[in-house]
Design a protein around this motif. Structure first.
Motif: not given
Length: 787
Positions: A74-77, A108-113, A119-122, A191-195
């Motif tokens: 929330r703070l980031f956006v 673990i990865s996360a992205a804000i699009i 892509v605002d943040y990855y 978006q989140t991704a895990v292996r």
């Protein structure tokens, strides 16, 4: 041929034939059972694979929802400042992401699009600091944006890269809930991704075991043959494992081999039973020796008895006994070595932990206390570096011998149970005694140890400038477990250091409260709103004629939870926890925003002094932030003076030196703050890249004594020779100001001139100062007219 061999030649073929026939019958009965068992086991394995995969899917979905519901996204956006969002809130968002997984090694990865595909943040928790979102993830994002769905998940399995489980969720940037379909274009996609590490490991294990590939596809499979298993991994995702045709045959061949070996083994056992009489008269002595040796190994017998047998058996018994005695002696030596510090010869950390735990248990059972003394040798590194490791090692050995003598003497005199003295690490020692506080034992022990350092510690007929700091903690008053007792004694030791070293301190409630306050300050720093809780005050700087030439911006924090928190409290905590950037960037921006008002009060050439954390200059972005704020607020860089602590200047590194050179090239001034509070050599003074030296208030207090005036003059002259202006802090009496002026000091700052004031009060102070100056001018004119 011996009797044993004859019996073996006659009976063994008959026995073996009978067992082979029995094994054949068992094989025909069990082969069908094995096939069914393998089929059930295969379905169980594929079911376990499905459960592991679905667990990874659930965990990733949980990661996504936890991230969306947390405050960091929330703070980031909602943060409009791109630089602050990238640096401070990006770091905070990174911490939130990494805290979602208990396994620090898990990917673990996360992205804000933002639609259409920005892509605002990855961020990904991997070893690659420059990692970017993969093209496969971007393609999945594109399909999700083009589809009418507001959330989706998929299993990305592309040749050449590790597979990922990916979840995507659209959220409304205002409400942070799932948006309506019509507002999808104004939403953001998280978006989140895990292996699926456990799934892939289990999949590879199954493929290796069954010699076949686990097929994964988006269409449903049909089982093939008798030995095949399928599973539903998720909606539109299915798996199938069909072992090679020879897999079951391999198991059956194993069964045949085992039955054959069993038949042979049983045949041998039968022959052994037949040969009991032979063994009774031939092998009994050896069996007796074996039994006695076994009893020694299990602890039922302390040593092997002397044997009265003759011949080979007698010699074997003697040799085994000799070997056992030598082995026990070697074991004792190895055990003692593993529990002893190789340098000092006293107990090491491992033995201290083992024995201390036993002492605490014994104390708990007996209902008495245990006292731990944690001893740290102050300035040992200085002696070790200056005089060499040989002297350092000799110092530690001598210290260990003398403390051991003290502990042994006090234990004997006071009739206490044996104490424990150990070396925990380089220059850290610990003493554990079973005694109650208040009897004077600990006071005497710590006093005798500190007396060793009263006039320097003497080693090889030479005294070295080392002291000791002792922390004391008592069981069970101060702690209930050994780790807590050590931690509390360690905290008390640092308290002793802060009180001047070569002293002792007992763990107390105040130390506990100090720890809690530090923790609460750290928690509040992480969540505070700087605009609501921070404010700046300004302290004027004047020249010899009383004209204000500059103002120093000082930070103040009023917390709604903690009240007023001094910079001396929260700045060190911010630096150690990595929160200093958030504070410094706010101070720089607010101070430059206020500069226009300061300039109106004191003139166009007024210098604005801004303190920043020493650690800030180790980052590359600080110079850009200074320049951006100066441009945004229309402040001339030549009127901004950046104050750095003297101790930082002593440790100036390559990166920080480059940052200072960049700032000076842009026109910013550099000042060395709190000069005299550290350990500065003349050579370091000469090499300081600064325009101003600010003398610390303690140094000013010391040097303004009349006896130290020549030293003050020499110090100021040295600074002037390096083209540095000198500011004196702590000017609180006219006498100090007169002596500083006589020594050639350029500028003055202190309570004699003004306390730190908020911006509005600073204006009132400036107006009052003008009125006082006008009245003094009028009085002087009247006196001249009357004269």
């Amino acid at each position: 041929m011996t009797l044993g061999k004859r019996a073996l030649a006659l009976i063994f073929p008959v026995v073996l034939a009978g067992y082979v026939l029995a094994a054949s019958l068992i094989y025909y009965v069990q082969s069908s059972s094995i096939a069914g068992l393998e089929r059930a086991r295969l379905w169980q394995q594929i079911g376990m694979l499905t459960a592991v995969f679905q667990n990874d899917v659930m965990q990733n979905r949980s990661f996504l929802y936890s991230l969306v519901e947390g405050g960091a996204v929330r703070l980031f956006v909602n943060e409009p400042n791109a630089d602050y969002r990238r640096m401070a809130l990006g770091v905070r968002l990174q911490q939130s992401i990494t805290s979602l997984s208990e396994d620090r090694k898990r990917f673990i990865s996360a992205a804000i699009i933002r639609p259409p595909l920005t892509v605002d943040y990855y961020f990904e928790d991997s070893d690659d600091p420059f990692a970017e979102i993969t093209p496969q993830q971007l393609e999945h994002i594109r399909r999700t944006i083009d589809s009418p769905r507001l959330s989706s998940w998929t299993y990305l399995d592309t040749p050449g890269i590790e597979p990922l489980i990916v979840h995507s969720e659209f959220i409304d940037p205002v409400t942070f809930n799932r948006p309506v379909a019509s507002a999808k274009a104004e939403s953001i996609l998280v978006q989140t991704a895990v292996r699926p590490k456990a799934f892939l490991e289990l999949k590879r294990a199954l493929e290796k075991e069954y010699g076949a590939t686990v097929e994964i596809a988006r269409h449903q499979f049909l089982a093939q043959g008798g030995l095949s298993a399928t599973a539903t991994l998720g909606p539109s995702l299915f798996a199938r494992l069909t072992p090679e045709p020879g897999f079951l045959e391999e198991r059956l061949s194993t069964l045949r081999m085992l039955l054959a070996l069993g038949a042979i083994a049983l045949s041998l056992c039968t022959i052994v039973l037949v040969l009991v009489l032979v063994r009774r008269y031939i092998t009994n002595p050896i069996a007796r020796l074996d039994r006695q040796l076994t009893e020694v190994m299990t602890g039922n017998r302390s040593a092997l008895p002397d044997m009265d047998e003759i011949g080979e058996i007698g010699r074997l018994s003697v040799n085994v006994k000799r070997l056992h005695d030598q082995s026990m002696h070697s074991f004792d030596l190895v055990q003692n070595a593993s529990w002893t510090d190789t340098l000092t010869g006293i107990s090491n950390r491992e033995y201290f932990n083992i024995r201390s735990t036993q002492l605490l248990e014994e104390a708990a059972e007996a209902g008495i206390g245990c006292t731990l003394l944690f001893i740290d040798v102050d300035n040992f590194k200085f002696v070790n570096d200056k005089h060499g490791h040989k002297i350092g090692d000799e110092l530690l050995k001598t210290l260990a011998d003398r403390i051991s003598d003290i502990v042994a003497r006090i234990v004997v005199e006071r009739q206490l149970p044996a104490g424990l003295f150990a070396r925990l690490s380089g220059d850290e020692f610990a003493i554990m005694l079973r005694c109650q506080p208040g009897a004077g034992t600990i006071t005497e022990l710590s006093g005798d140890i500190l007396a060793l350092f009263a006039e320097g510690f003497e080693v090889l007929d030479k005294a070295y400038p080392v002291t000791a700091s002792i922390g004391i903690a008592v069981y069970p008053e101060d702690a209930r477990t050994l780790p807590e007792l050590i931690a509390n004694a360690d905290a008390a030791m640092y308290q002793a250091k802060s009180q001047g070293k070569n002293g002792s301190a007992r763990y107390s409630r105040s130390l506990h409260e100090k720890r809690n306050r530090r923790r609460r300050i750290e928690e509040e720093l992480r969540i505070l709103n700087a605009d609501e809780q921070f404010h700046l005050v300004y302290m004027p700087i004047v020249n010899g004629q009383g004209k204000v030439t500059g103002c120093e911006a000082l930070l103040r924090w009023t917390s709604p939870v903690l009240g007023n928190v001094t910079p001396d409290e929260f700045i060190p905590i911010a630096e150690t926890t990595g929160l200093f950037s958030k504070i410094d960037w706010w101070v720089i921006n607010r101070a430059m925003a206020d500069y226009g008002h300061v300039r109106k009060l004191f003139g166009a050439e007024t210098i604005l002094c801004i303190n920043i954390s020493s650690a800030e200059l180790y980052t590359k972005s600080i110079s850009d932030h200074f320049c951006d704020c100066a441009d945004r607020h229309g402040v001339d860089a030549r009127l901004i003076e950046i104050e750095l602590t003297e101790t930082f200047a002593v440790k100036l590194g390559e990166q920080s030196r480059r940052n200072i050179e960049i700032l000076r090239a842009k026109g910013f001034r550099i000042s060395i703050d709190d000069f005299g509070a550290g350990y500065t050599s003349v050579q370091q003074i000469i090499e300081y890249p600064a325009e101003t030296i600010k003398l610390d208030r303690e140094l000013v207090e010391s040097l303004t004594r009349s006896a130290a005036l020549p030293t003050l003059r020499a110090l100021i002259a040295l600074c002037h020779a390096q083209d540095m202006s000198v500011i004196a802090e702590g000017v609180d009496t006219p006498e100090k100001m007169s002596l500083l002026a006589a020594a050639g000091c350029d500028l003055y700052q202190g309570y004699l001139i003004s306390r730190p004031l908020p911006l509005d009060d600073l204006g009132v102070w400036a107006m009052q100062r003008l009125l006082d100056t006008a009245r003094e001018t009028m009085r002087s004119a009247e006196r001249r007219a009357q004269g």
